[in-house]
Design a protein around this motif. Structure first.
Motif, short mmCIF file in Angstrom:
data_model
loop_
_atom_site.label_atom_id
_atom_site.label_comp_id
_atom_site.label_asym_id
_atom_site.label_seq_id
_atom_site.Cartn_x
_atom_site.Cartn_y
_atom_site.Cartn_z
N HIS A 51 0.86 -1.19 0.00
CA HIS A 51 0.00 0.00 0.00
C HIS A 51 0.89 1.23 0.00
CE1 HIS A 51 0.84 0.41 4.34
NE2 HIS A 51 0.64 -0.90 4.39
N TRP A 52 0.44 2.28 -0.69
CA TRP A 52 1.32 3.43 -0.83
C TRP A 52 0.50 4.68 -1.13
CZ3 TRP A 52 6.24 3.21 0.49
CH2 TRP A 52 7.08 4.28 0.17
N THR A 53 1.03 5.83 -0.69
CA THR A 53 0.42 7.12 -1.04
C THR A 53 1.42 7.88 -1.90
OG1 THR A 53 -0.84 7.17 1.00
CG2 THR A 53 -0.53 9.28 -0.11
N ALA A 54 0.96 8.36 -3.05
CA ALA A 54 1.88 9.06 -3.98
C ALA A 54 2.35 10.36 -3.36
CB ALA A 54 1.17 9.33 -5.30
N GLN A 55 3.61 10.68 -3.60
CA GLN A 55 4.18 11.94 -3.09
C GLN A 55 4.18 13.02 -4.17
OE1 GLN A 55 5.16 11.78 0.27
NE2 GLN A 55 4.27 9.74 0.05
N THR A 56 4.35 12.62 -5.43
CA THR A 56 4.40 13.60 -6.51
C THR A 56 3.65 13.05 -7.73
OG1 THR A 56 6.45 12.63 -7.33
CG2 THR A 56 6.69 14.52 -5.83
N ALA A 57 3.23 13.99 -8.59
CA ALA A 57 2.45 13.59 -9.77
C ALA A 57 3.30 12.76 -10.74
CB ALA A 57 1.90 14.82 -10.47
N ASP A 58 4.57 13.15 -10.90
CA ASP A 58 5.39 12.46 -11.90
C ASP A 58 5.71 11.02 -11.51
OD1 ASP A 58 7.04 13.17 -9.84
OD2 ASP A 58 8.77 13.65 -11.09
N LYS A 59 5.43 10.66 -10.27
CA LYS A 59 5.67 9.28 -9.82
C LYS A 59 4.47 8.37 -10.10
CE LYS A 59 9.58 8.59 -7.44
NZ LYS A 59 10.41 7.39 -7.63
N ILE A 60 3.36 8.96 -10.53
CA ILE A 60 2.13 8.16 -10.64
C ILE A 60 2.29 6.94 -11.55
CG2 ILE A 60 -0.28 8.23 -11.47
CD1 ILE A 60 -0.57 10.92 -10.07
N PRO A 61 2.80 7.10 -12.78
CA PRO A 61 2.93 5.90 -13.63
C PRO A 61 3.82 4.83 -12.99
CG PRO A 61 3.19 7.89 -14.94
CD PRO A 61 3.20 8.32 -13.50
N GLU A 62 4.90 5.26 -12.34
CA GLU A 62 5.80 4.28 -11.72
C GLU A 62 5.07 3.50 -10.62
OE1 GLU A 62 9.59 5.93 -10.36
OE2 GLU A 62 9.55 4.47 -8.72
N LEU A 63 4.28 4.22 -9.82
CA LEU A 63 3.55 3.54 -8.73
C LEU A 63 2.52 2.56 -9.28
CD1 LEU A 63 3.02 6.54 -6.27
CD2 LEU A 63 4.68 4.68 -6.11
N SER A 104 2.15 17.39 -15.22
CA SER A 104 3.47 16.82 -15.00
C SER A 104 3.93 16.03 -16.23
CB SER A 104 3.42 15.93 -13.76
OG SER A 104 4.71 15.53 -13.42
N LYS A 105 5.07 15.44 -16.11
CA LYS A 105 5.67 14.67 -17.20
C LYS A 105 6.24 13.39 -16.62
CE LYS A 105 7.75 17.67 -20.37
NZ LYS A 105 8.85 18.54 -20.60
N ALA A 106 6.07 12.30 -17.29
CA ALA A 106 6.67 11.05 -16.78
C ALA A 106 6.76 10.05 -17.91
CB ALA A 106 5.82 10.47 -15.65
N ASN A 107 7.57 9.03 -17.70
CA ASN A 107 7.64 7.95 -18.67
C ASN A 107 6.55 6.93 -18.41
OD1 ASN A 107 9.86 8.76 -20.24
ND2 ASN A 107 11.26 8.08 -18.62
N VAL A 108 5.86 6.58 -19.49
CA VAL A 108 4.91 5.48 -19.42
C VAL A 108 5.62 4.29 -20.06
CG1 VAL A 108 2.78 4.64 -20.48
CG2 VAL A 108 2.82 6.85 -19.30
N ILE A 109 5.54 3.14 -19.41
CA ILE A 109 6.30 1.98 -19.90
C ILE A 109 5.37 0.77 -20.00
CG2 ILE A 109 8.35 0.53 -19.54
CD1 ILE A 109 9.45 2.71 -17.69
N ASP A 110 5.55 0.03 -21.04
CA ASP A 110 4.76 -1.18 -21.23
C ASP A 110 4.90 -2.07 -19.98
OD1 ASP A 110 4.01 -2.91 -24.12
OD2 ASP A 110 4.01 -3.86 -22.14
N GLN A 111 3.76 -2.53 -19.46
CA GLN A 111 3.80 -3.32 -18.21
C GLN A 111 4.59 -4.62 -18.39
OE1 GLN A 111 2.28 -2.05 -15.35
NE2 GLN A 111 3.24 -3.70 -14.19
N SER A 112 4.64 -5.14 -19.62
CA SER A 112 5.33 -6.42 -19.83
C SER A 112 6.80 -6.33 -19.43
CB SER A 112 5.21 -6.86 -21.29
OG SER A 112 5.88 -5.94 -22.11
N LYS A 113 7.35 -5.11 -19.40
CA LYS A 113 8.76 -4.95 -19.00
C LYS A 113 8.94 -5.17 -17.50
CE LYS A 113 9.88 -3.86 -23.15
NZ LYS A 113 10.27 -4.99 -23.97
#
Ligand SMILES: Cc1ncc(C[n+]2csc(CCOP(=O)(O)OP(=O)(O)O)c2C)c(N)n1
Ligand SMILES: [Mg+2]
Length: 629
Positions: A185-197, A226-235
């Motif tokens: 369980h986790w609470t996001a700290q920043t918008a750019d971390k959202i895809p990673e979480l 914000s800006k972030a990398n979106v990555i295919d989940q298969s990776k």
């Protein structure tokens, strides 16, 4: 004009068609363009790193980044109930036609829908609910946690700047309250971390042993650009198809060859690993009698219950085949038993719970399919075909004789219930077995339903069974929606007790009506928590001695479930006579073939100790009034 705009928003027509249509309503070109502009919302902006890169930089609101990552994970459905803070997520979904929103009217129902979907599809179920509604969702997260089903449960949390201020609807440490029922369980700290979480959450949830993951996104992180990398989940997919060690498998094979009276227990890991056929091959190879489970503790029936080697649910003491000297547990959480004279070999997906209480001769963590294939190969290499034949033939003959008596028992139940004037559970079971198609998905959340299990055939070429092992009631109706969504081409039948129906409330029926989900619902209406009363009275006690059912009678007022269903847009009928049951089931079948959900409120006879009692401790609040009007 409203219809035209709806068509545009639903992606049915192009922008040009919208402008032409608005013109036909007499709207000027300038005004029509302004309307089209107001309806379009900016999609997240992509910056590609070039062909071949798994990274894709996306900019937009935190909500848009979340949606972009869900899409990259192949998520096609979100079970939701909205809250204002999650607005940016739903804004982003306006321009994302590949992800469909399924609305539930209570958070527990959303979670149970996702659980049913995940159990039937093998894919993760994604849920977005209000932060303040999380406790409602948690009721059903317990089912998914115990059944090890992958879920991603998301809420919008208090904005970062307002945390800890005791602000509107804030309760602190919201993610921590999910601790006992989540893998992470986790609470996001920043918008750019959202895809990673999101990626990490999906990875944790879907890596066996699976389970729910909870993520909280503060409302300002969802709104912020914000800006972030979106990555295919298969990776991030971790291959957990673990092949057991060769020496360990040979030890198991040797124990099996030496055993005089072995027994096989089967459980949900076989279903999750698609190893049902391999389990049958192994049982047939050695003539192993197979036991399933009794009552709670499983959510699927992986072994064909009409197979001549299937001797039924496992009770503490089995009439057949007598005291086992070896118990081979393939993937059952409650199949690990200990007796002084029995060796336990257990193979499971779950390193934490395998060999948790019972002492095991061999305990392995492995993919069940690979383990059984290797075990079969080891047995072949260690024993001649002649030897294997000798082992299997005697046992198979004996077990066949035993299972023939079970078939006789089922026929007796059929004959016994035929002459009665009320609907018994036996009669309902016999009718369901004869009317339901073999490819039916049977979703059960009913204490009494379990007493019918032995009358119905599941597994192999027969019906697929879906249940919940911890039995947090209120699961069945919404879960059946998720099962139907995963298998739109298969008939789905949901069986709930009247008590169970009322734990989710009638509201999940609305979701069936809105999204046209043709499922047959059967409410076993005995106006009672029938088995609860039986269990309580079984122990004797004052209620038993006085015949006073203090807690379990559900009549007065009696509930008409068909009327309740009608109020939620689902047709149905009340069935009180045994002779009318079959026609009613056929009508339900036709309605669902037509694409409509249908509900049968089946009045069944209460059974067991104190079944006839309609007494309950009466009390009137109206009589408390001192003021005469
Ligand atoms: C959410 C939840 N609350 C309470 C219970 C405890 N409980 C177990 S069985 C039962 C009664 C079920 O009644 P019903 O569905 O009508 O079953 P039947 O009459 O067939 O026994 C209750 C309240 C539970 N399992 N889940
Ligand atoms: Mg009941």
């Amino acid at each position: 004009m409203k219809h035209l705009i709806k068509q545009y928003l639903d992606h049915g027509i192009s922008r040009r068609q919208l402008l032409t249509g608005l013109g036909a309503f007499g709207v000027s070109t300038v005004a029509a363009n302004a309307i089209a502009r107001s309806l379009a919302s900016p999609a997240p902006q992509d910056a590609d790193y070039g062909k071949g890169s798994p990274l894709r930089e996306v900019s937009g609101t935190g909500g848009a980044l979340l949606v972009a990552q869900l899409k990259a994970a192949g998520i096609s459905h979100i079970f939701f109930n909205p809250s204002s803070g999650a607005g940016p997520i739903y804004d982003a979904l306006v321009d994302e036609p590949d992800i469909h929103l399924i609305k539930g009217l209570q958070e527990g129902a959303c979670v149970a829908m996702a659980d049913g979907y995940a159990k039937a599809s093998g894919k993760i179920g994604v849920v977005i609910i209000a932060h303040i509604g999380l406790p409602s969702g948690m009721t059903q997260m317990v089912n998914s946690w115990r059944d090890q089903i992958p879920l991603l449960v998301i809420v919008d949390a208090t904005a970062r700047g307002a945390m800890g201020e005791n602000s509107f609807q804030e309760y602190e440490h919201a993610d921590a309250i999910t601790e006992p029922m989540t893998k992470w369980h986790w609470t996001a700290q920043t918008a750019d971390k959202i895809p990673e979480l999101v990626r990490r959450g999906i990875k944790f949830a879907t890596t066996p042993p699976c389970g729910p993951v909870f993520l909280a996104f503060p409302t300002d992180t969802l709104r912020e650009e914000s800006k972030a990398n979106v990555i295919d989940q298969s990776k991030f997919a971790v291959q957990m198809r673990i092949r057991p060690d060769k020496d360990d498998i040979e030890r198991v094979a040797r124990l099996l060859l030496e055993a005089k009276n072995p027994l096989l227990t089967v459980g949900d890991d076989l279903t999750w690993c698609h190893a049902q056929k391999e389990a049958v091959d192994l049982a047939e190879m050695l003539g192993l009698p197979v036991v399933g489970e009794v009552g709670n503790g499983f959510w699927s029936m992986p072994f064909p219950t009409r197979h001549p080697l299937y001797i039924g649910p496992q009770f503490a003491r089995l009439r057949y085949p007598g005291p086992a000297d070896l118990l081979l547990n393939l993937g059952s959480r409650i199949g690990e038993r200990a007796t002084p004279d029995m060796k336990l070999v257990t193979i499971r997906l779950d390193p934490i719970n395998v060999a948790r209480t019972a002492p095991a001769e061999v305990a392995l963590v492995a993919d069940l399919k690979l383990a059984i294939v290797d075990l079969i190969a080891a047995l072949r290499s260690m024993a001649t075909e002649e030897h294997l034949k000798q082992i299997r033939e005697e046992r198979t003959t004996k077990t066949r004789e035993y299972t023939a008596t079970m078939r006789e028992f089922r026929q007796t139940v059929g004959r016994d219930s035929a002459g009665r004037s009320t609907i018994t559970m036996g009669r309902l079971g016999v009718e369901l077995e004869s009317v339901l198609d073999k490819d039916t998905c049977y979703v059960v959340d009913a204490d009494s339903g379990k007493t019918m299990d032995t009358l119905l055939s599941f597994g192999g070429a027969d019906k697929q069974y879906f249940g919940t092992s911890p039995a947090v009631l209120g699961w069945g109706i919404p879960a059946a929606f998720g099962v139907k969504l995963a298998h739109p081409d298969l008939p789905v039948v949901s069986v709930v007790g009247d008590g169970s129906f009322l734990f989710s409330g009638p509201q999940p029926l609305w979701t069936f009506a809105r999204y046209k989900a043709p499922v047959t619902h059967i409410v076993i209406n005995n106006r009672s928590y029938n088995n609860e009363r039986n269990r309580i009275w079984n122990d004797g006690g004052r209620q038993f001695a006085t015949g006073r059912d203090m807690v379990c009678y559900l009549g007065d007022p009696d509930i008409d479930y068909a009327k309740v269903a009608a109020a939620f847009g689902v047709d149905g009928e009340v069935v009180t006579e045994p002779a009318k049951l079959r026609d009613a089931l056929e009508r339900a079948k036709r309605a669902t073939a037509d694409g409509r959900p249908y509900l049968l409120d089946v009045h069944v006879q209460r059974d067991g100790i104190g079944a006839l009692s309609e007494w309950y401790p009466a009390y009137s609040v109206a009589d408390l009034r001192k003021r005469k009007v």
